[in-house]
Design an enzyme around this catalytic site. Structure first.
Site, mmCIF file in Angstrom:
data_model
loop_
_atom_site.group_PDB
_atom_site.id
_atom_site.type_symbol
_atom_site.label_atom_id
_atom_site.label_comp_id
_atom_site.label_asym_id
_atom_site.label_seq_id
_atom_site.Cartn_x
_atom_site.Cartn_y
_atom_site.Cartn_z
ATOM 1 N N GLU A 89 7.485 17.239 15.150
ATOM 2 C CA GLU A 89 8.050 17.014 13.816
ATOM 3 C C GLU A 89 7.275 17.834 12.786
ATOM 4 O O GLU A 89 6.066 17.650 12.620
ATOM 5 C CB GLU A 89 7.996 15.532 13.449
ATOM 6 C CG GLU A 89 8.673 15.228 12.122
ATOM 7 C CD GLU A 89 8.615 13.755 11.752
ATOM 8 O OE1 GLU A 89 9.570 13.275 11.121
ATOM 9 O OE2 GLU A 89 7.628 13.090 12.087
ATOM 10 N N LYS A 105 0.861 -1.180 0.000
ATOM 11 C CA LYS A 105 0.000 0.000 0.000
ATOM 12 C C LYS A 105 0.903 1.237 0.000
ATOM 13 O O LYS A 105 1.415 1.639 1.044
ATOM 14 C CB LYS A 105 -0.922 -0.028 1.222
ATOM 15 C CG LYS A 105 -2.034 1.031 1.184
ATOM 16 C CD LYS A 105 -1.544 2.321 1.766
ATOM 17 C CE LYS A 105 -2.563 3.428 1.649
ATOM 18 N NZ LYS A 105 -2.003 4.754 2.003
ATOM 19 N N GLU A 151 9.043 2.075 11.426
ATOM 20 C CA GLU A 151 10.063 3.130 11.270
ATOM 21 C C GLU A 151 9.310 4.440 11.192
ATOM 22 O O GLU A 151 8.646 4.727 10.206
ATOM 23 C CB GLU A 151 10.899 2.873 10.014
ATOM 24 C CG GLU A 151 12.248 3.577 10.040
ATOM 25 C CD GLU A 151 12.188 4.962 9.434
ATOM 26 O OE1 GLU A 151 12.087 5.936 10.227
ATOM 27 O OE2 GLU A 151 12.264 5.084 8.214
ATOM 28 N N CYS A 157 12.493 11.683 7.422
ATOM 29 C CA CYS A 157 12.249 11.401 8.838
ATOM 30 C C CYS A 157 13.499 11.629 9.683
ATOM 31 O O CYS A 157 13.395 11.964 10.863
ATOM 32 C CB CYS A 157 11.730 9.978 9.010
ATOM 33 S SG CYS A 157 12.743 8.702 8.245
#
Length: 497
Positions: free
Chosen positions: A401, A192, A266, A300
């Protein structure tokens, strides 16, 4: 000095196949069962590229059924040598179609063409690594102390059907981080991709079939969070490997509990990059800029918190701001462009919102800080490299973030002080430090709470080196030997002669 732009920047788009895209299930392109589609948008100009089939629960059922059938079908008979050959052939096809794959990511998520080409080359190298790992799956013979005539040994077997849920920031690379080890281990996959970046995932799956992968081994079900939820909850999926946000990961953990799926997560980061007084600033300053502005900050492991010893703080902050201003911003399809748009309107709104939050919290805008609209960029999703100073740890722009080209800079005096600041986060994906002192480097690598620590460099990865985080940055590893273990089960056998 303003950000550099070519003029005009956005004049035309790369020529790609813009026919509507279907799902890929059991080796065949198929529409969604309910006919649903969604638009995929070019972030450089804000216009629709094409329509893409949107998978619902029925489509996920079909894909999982295809993966389970393939798991027990011809794929089960592929020995390590055959799996290796398929992966090596797939790597060759990725190279042969590299320009096409790169342009798909350029037009889908705004990656600069130079970066996209590099990532495609990296993707091929990753596939070669996983091809090698296909030959290393092995158990062990164990000396048994209980009965002298008993032979005991272990067998490693594929975990089963893997649901791979990947992000949009490096579409093909992140897909291969999941798909490569799954295929090397003998698993089957339902992929996906992020709804912002379906195009290269679909093309890659077509190339996998051409490389000799049996139908149903790799299926692609593009869609939104509902598609991902259907995959995560599906009882026919044995493992989920996910890269993305903490919020989505929490949903996955809850949804997977009923069937006790194996999980690899992750997740995000708010990574500290620390510059000591003795650092080589000629190296540290541009590297600190690249650590946050590469990929428009949509990485990230971006170095989004910059801590600088007070004695060199002004020089470093000014240098990072100047580095950002010097990047050539514009059409990501141009080879001269160094800095492209954000990947979507949603991401643009998110980053602009944080810029407003930073100003409201009282942070000083050293550079950037507002959407770019000049030089033909106004229709795209452009935010320039931005440096905030005068921040404190309580500010949201320091704690949360942003996932954009925004760095927050803070001075420090002592090692203990900067360790406390660096570790004062819920995240723990990466950290970096710059020093000429070996003792400082060794102490800091021990004290920093992060899964990856880079010393006098930033962002270095290698297929053989594990990548993953501590705390809310996830668990499990991508890359390295540890990753392959996550796609294997260990069966213990006791044999009496």
């Amino acid at each position: 000095m303003p950000a550099q732009t070519d003029s005009p920047q956005v004049v035309s788009r790369p020529q790609i196949d813009t026919r509507p895209r279907a799902l890929l299930i059991a080796g065949e392109p198929v529409p969604a069962a309910d006919g649903a589609t969604f638009d995929t948008v070019d972030p450089a100009v804000g216009t629709v590229i094409t329509q893409v089939a949107k998978a619902g629960p029925e489509d996920v059922d079909r894909a999982v059924d295809a993966a389970r059938a393939a798991l027990a079908g011809p794929w089960a008979g592929f020995n390590p040598d055959q799996r290796q050959r398929v992966l090596l052939r797939l790597a060759e096809l990725v190279v042969e179609h590299g320009e096409e794959l790169a342009l798909l990511d350029v037009i889908d998520v705004g990656r600069t063409v130079a970066a996209a080409r590099y990532l495609i080359a990296d993707a091929a190298e990753l596939l070669r690594w996983y091809a090698a790992k296909a030959r290393t799956v092995r158990g062990q013979t164990i000396e048994n102390s209980r009965r002298g005539e008993l032979l005991t040994f272990t067998v490693r077997e594929p975990v089963g059907v893997v649901g791979a849920i990947t992000p949009w920031n490096a579409p093909l690379t992140m897909a291969i981080w999941k798909i490569g080890p799954a295929l090397a281990a003998g698993c089957t996959v339902v992929h996906k991709p992020a709804e912002q970046s379906p195009l290269s995932a679909l093309r890659f799956a077509e190339l996998a079939l051409e490389a000799g992968l049996p139908p149903g081994v790799l299926n692609v079900v593009q869609g939104d969070g509902g598609t991902g939820a259907a995959l995560t909850e599906h009882p026919g999926v044995d493992k989920i490997s996910f890269t993305g946000s903490v919020a989505t990961a929490r949903h996955i953990v809850r949804a997977s509990a009923g069937s006790m799926k194996r999980l690899t997560m992750e997740l995000g980061g708010k990574s500290p990059n620390i510059v000591f007084a003795d650092a080589d600033l000629a190296l540290a300053v541009p590297a600190a800029g690249a650590a946050i502005f590469t990929g428009s900050g949509q990485i990230c492991a971006a170095g989004s918190r910059l801590y600088v010893h007070r004695s060199v703080y002004d020089e470093v902050v000014a240098g990072v701001a100047e580095y950002g201003r010097g990047l050539r911003i514009g059409d990501p399809a141009l080879a001269t462009t160094q800095f492209g748009p954000l990947a979507s309107r949603e991401q643009l709104d998110r980053v602009l919102g944080y810029l407003d939050v930073g100003r409201a919290e009282g942070a000083e805008v050293v550079s950037g800080g507002a959407r770019l609209t000049e030089d033909g960029l106004g229709e795209g999703f452009y935010v320039p490299p931005t440096v905030f100073a005068g921040v404190d740890p309580a500010m949201r722009i320091v704690r949360e973030e942003i996932f954009g080209p925004v760095v927050v800079a803070t001075p420090f005096e002592t090692e203990d002080e900067v360790v406390a600041l660096a570790n004062a986060t819920d995240y723990g994906l990466a950290a970096g430090l710059w020093t000429r002192d070996l003792g400082t480097a060794m102490r800091m690598t021990r004290r920093l709470k992060a899964g990856n620590v880079w010393v006098n460099t930033w962002g270095v990865t290698d297929p053989a080196v594990p990548m993953g985080g501590f705390k809310l940055s996830g668990y499990g590893k991508d890359l390295g030997d540890e990753q392959l273990d996550a796609y294997l089960e260990t069966k213990a056998v006791a044999l009496k002669g």
